[in-house]
Design a protein around this motif. Sequence first.
Motif, mmCIF file in Angstrom:
data_model
loop_
_atom_site.group_PDB
_atom_site.id
_atom_site.type_symbol
_atom_site.label_atom_id
_atom_site.label_comp_id
_atom_site.label_asym_id
_atom_site.label_seq_id
_atom_site.Cartn_x
_atom_site.Cartn_y
_atom_site.Cartn_z
ATOM 1 N N LEU A 186 0.604 -1.230 -0.178
ATOM 2 C CA LEU A 186 -0.209 0.200 -0.291
ATOM 3 C C LEU A 186 0.843 1.305 0.166
ATOM 4 C CD1 LEU A 186 -2.869 -1.009 2.448
ATOM 5 C CD2 LEU A 186 -3.236 -0.659 0.177
ATOM 6 N N VAL A 187 1.988 1.313 0.682
ATOM 7 C CA VAL A 187 2.750 2.341 0.811
ATOM 8 C C VAL A 187 3.549 2.713 -0.377
ATOM 9 C CG1 VAL A 187 5.010 3.298 1.726
ATOM 10 C CG2 VAL A 187 3.336 2.345 3.377
ATOM 11 N N ASN A 188 3.945 1.451 -1.233
ATOM 12 C CA ASN A 188 4.248 1.516 -2.479
ATOM 13 C C ASN A 188 3.507 2.239 -3.375
ATOM 14 O OD1 ASN A 188 6.647 0.894 -3.902
ATOM 15 N ND2 ASN A 188 6.384 -1.101 -4.716
ATOM 16 N N TYR A 189 2.315 1.753 -3.359
ATOM 17 C CA TYR A 189 1.161 2.157 -4.263
ATOM 18 C C TYR A 189 0.826 3.522 -4.180
ATOM 19 C CZ TYR A 189 -3.343 2.074 -6.564
ATOM 20 O OH TYR A 189 -4.527 2.426 -7.371
ATOM 21 N N ARG A 190 1.218 4.266 -2.972
ATOM 22 C CA ARG A 190 1.071 5.783 -2.789
ATOM 23 C C ARG A 190 1.926 6.617 -3.949
ATOM 24 N NH1 ARG A 190 1.344 7.295 3.145
ATOM 25 N NH2 ARG A 190 3.505 7.524 2.675
ATOM 26 N N ARG A 191 2.916 6.016 -4.229
ATOM 27 C CA ARG A 191 3.638 6.610 -5.502
ATOM 28 C C ARG A 191 2.975 6.724 -6.743
ATOM 29 N NH1 ARG A 191 7.861 4.495 -7.078
ATOM 30 N NH2 ARG A 191 7.510 2.485 -6.468
#
Lengths: 252, 269, 307
Positions: free
Chosen positions: A12-17
């Motif tokens: 999810l953190v990765n997806y924020r980008r």
Amino acid sequence: MVAGAYVLEYHLVNYRRTWRSSALSTLVLPLLTMLGFGLGVGAYVSGGVEGVPYLDWIVPGLIASTAVQAAFGEATWPVLSYFEWLKVYFAQAAAPLRVGDILGGHLAFMLFRVLTSAAAFLGVAALFGAVHSWWAPMTLVVSLVVGLAVAAPTVAYSASVSSDSYLAILMRFAVLPMSLFSGVFFPVESLPVVLRWVAYALPLWHGVELSRDAMLGLAPGWLGLLHVVYLLAWCAAGWLLAHRLFRRRLAV
Amino acid sequence: MVTLVLPRLVSFEGSGRRAASVTERNINTLRSMYWVVLVSGFLEPVLYLFSIGVGVGGLIGDIALPDGRLVGYAEFVAPAMLAASAMTGALSETTFNFFGKMKFMRLYEGILATPVRPIEIALGELAWAMVRGVLYSSAFLVIMVAMGLTTPGRALAMLPAAVLIGFAFGALGMTISTLIRSWQEFDLIFSGQFALFLFSGTFVPATAYPQWLRWVIEVTPLYRSVDLARALSLGPVGWTQALDVLYLVALLGLGLTVAGRRMTGMLCK
Amino acid sequence: MDSLIHARGLVKRFGDFTAVAGIDVDVRRGEAFGFLGPNGAGKSSTMRMIGCVSPPTDGVLQILGMDPRRDGPKIRAKLGVCPQLDNLDIELTVRENLSTYARFFGIPRKVARQRAAELLDFVQLSERGDSKVEPLSGGMKRRLTIARALVNEPEIVLLDEPTTGLDPQARHLVWERLFRLKQQGVTLVLTTHYMDEAEQLCDRLVVMDGGRIVAEGSPRALIEQYSTREVVELRFAAESQEPYSEKLAGLGERLEVLPDRILLYVFDGDAAVAEVQRRSLAPASVLVRRSSLEDVFLHLTGRTLVD
């Protein structure tokens, strides 16, 4: 289970980008499809299908199909690249995570993407007046099940190949035909008998049928139960296969 | 076979030869699995033809052309699928693959250390996209004729049209590639491509849309391509089609010029 | 005068940033010429201008008597380029990397195949000819890149940091192959920040810093001009070396205090050590060595990190 949540958090953190660009296509593609097929082509289907207007008839199918597309998208290139290029899985395996956590966490993220895509489509459909039943939100549950039924075995496939040529082949020989001939755009009953059984064997058709029942507020009956059981069987088989392949490649 | 014939066809000195050597490089990369991907590329429009043309066509029946003639829905959709697949094929080679070679593989940096110039790389890559495009279009046309959706004579006329469509979109794709910064932006391109695919008079006549939208649609490249292919397949052919050809040629010239300039700017700074 | 590369007041600017701030260079036929300098000194920008893939912003540049602005393809036909980062074709095999590259120069297919075989032999990669590029080690990839730079039998070979990132065995193999090329009369132009590499390979070199040339000459001449014959390295057991610098005053031409040791630049190292002992300073360790190009380099470009 908790460890799997950490993996989900990573994705999810990765997806924020990158969510911005994918959010656009998540909204735009259903909108275009609705306009082009539902309204455009639908205007020429004078009698409707199975007693309902063409737009109302294809929307549930398109939602299930969108769920499957999202599942495929997340279960192919990202998985291959996490093994071959970015080595993300190996980095995770170096942490105190089990194979089930790594796989489960990533699948959970894929289901998150499936859910957002299907929900966006449902929202657009509501704007076009294609939602008629209080049961309609159930189509999101159906999307999750058919999404997992496709994502789990696809993850296994992506974990077993070394070049993205194989992914292109899967797209071309499995995903596209399945999307076009699983009763999304026209009833499978008009297919030749052999192809009809191929459609029955693949997961999407079951998802389309369930989704249509939900959106049109029809009782799924015993056949509905059969659809669900069959899809869950795909999920389970896919999970087992993927788990085995992940364990072999990550050697933990 | 192709390796032997192709460079000879364009073996005039200088630019042509150097562009051909770039095409030749692509032919050399063909390996077992990539061949399957390559050859099966023609499947996509065929699947759409059967699903939408035949499957949905069963729900629609016949459709009226602008001049009042009634044709089967599959006959109506087939030429549009030809044009759309020429577009998709050319764009996938010149956007996704081209961008990957330029940014990710840094292939062109190596090539530019040789006498080959940026514009020659662009031409070579475009020629390669066209080799593929011709193969796909030919296969699709054979299927159209076999299904009785057009006549052999008309199919022969449609082949060069498909090549021109592919060239024009290939040049456009290359220009787009030089403007893109990251992989994420491909989502945007794909959305645009999908919009063209749905609304270029592909599945329903442009007359079905509101007047203001028609004007927008009619100036898009895929609409002009579909118009050209459909006129060749179902007749009649007139001045509008000459305009289509002119439009596509202009797009090709403009795209190549801009792509060559931008590549020089990016790779030779 | 047989100057293969001739530059006068050569400038390269990227927007407001000046990478190369007006340099004069002459490279003669058959010599090995080096550009030394820390990262960001302008070496690679200079190399790209010489490689005719980066137009000069200002100044004169002539390569093989031709103007890169006009005759780019003609000049590049006679250059071999080995870039800093390998950009081999990962979709081709080792052998195809050479034969396909040869085709970009218009070399006939048969000759290309033959030359690929010879060059694989030259860089000792014949056994890996049918392998893909990816599984090769760093040293193998570098050798393949060098072989690729030779496929057109170039008059000048440009090598941008040819051995950065290689293990000692691989470095020595690369040096040995480059030395053989030099013996065959090929002109070599290389950049490096390894001083041993420059001393091994270069007949002449320039030291670049901040886009300018700050010194020029043969490795020997540069050492003579910018350093002393010998260097004494003294390490004192104390927390700080600083207090000792005063006590060493007057010893040698120059003295440099580092966090962990003190360097004395002297003509006669042993005599200096004797003097240190006479002053009863008792360092924990003493090392006398000959001055190297590294001393020149650090003297000219400073010890501060550039990036």
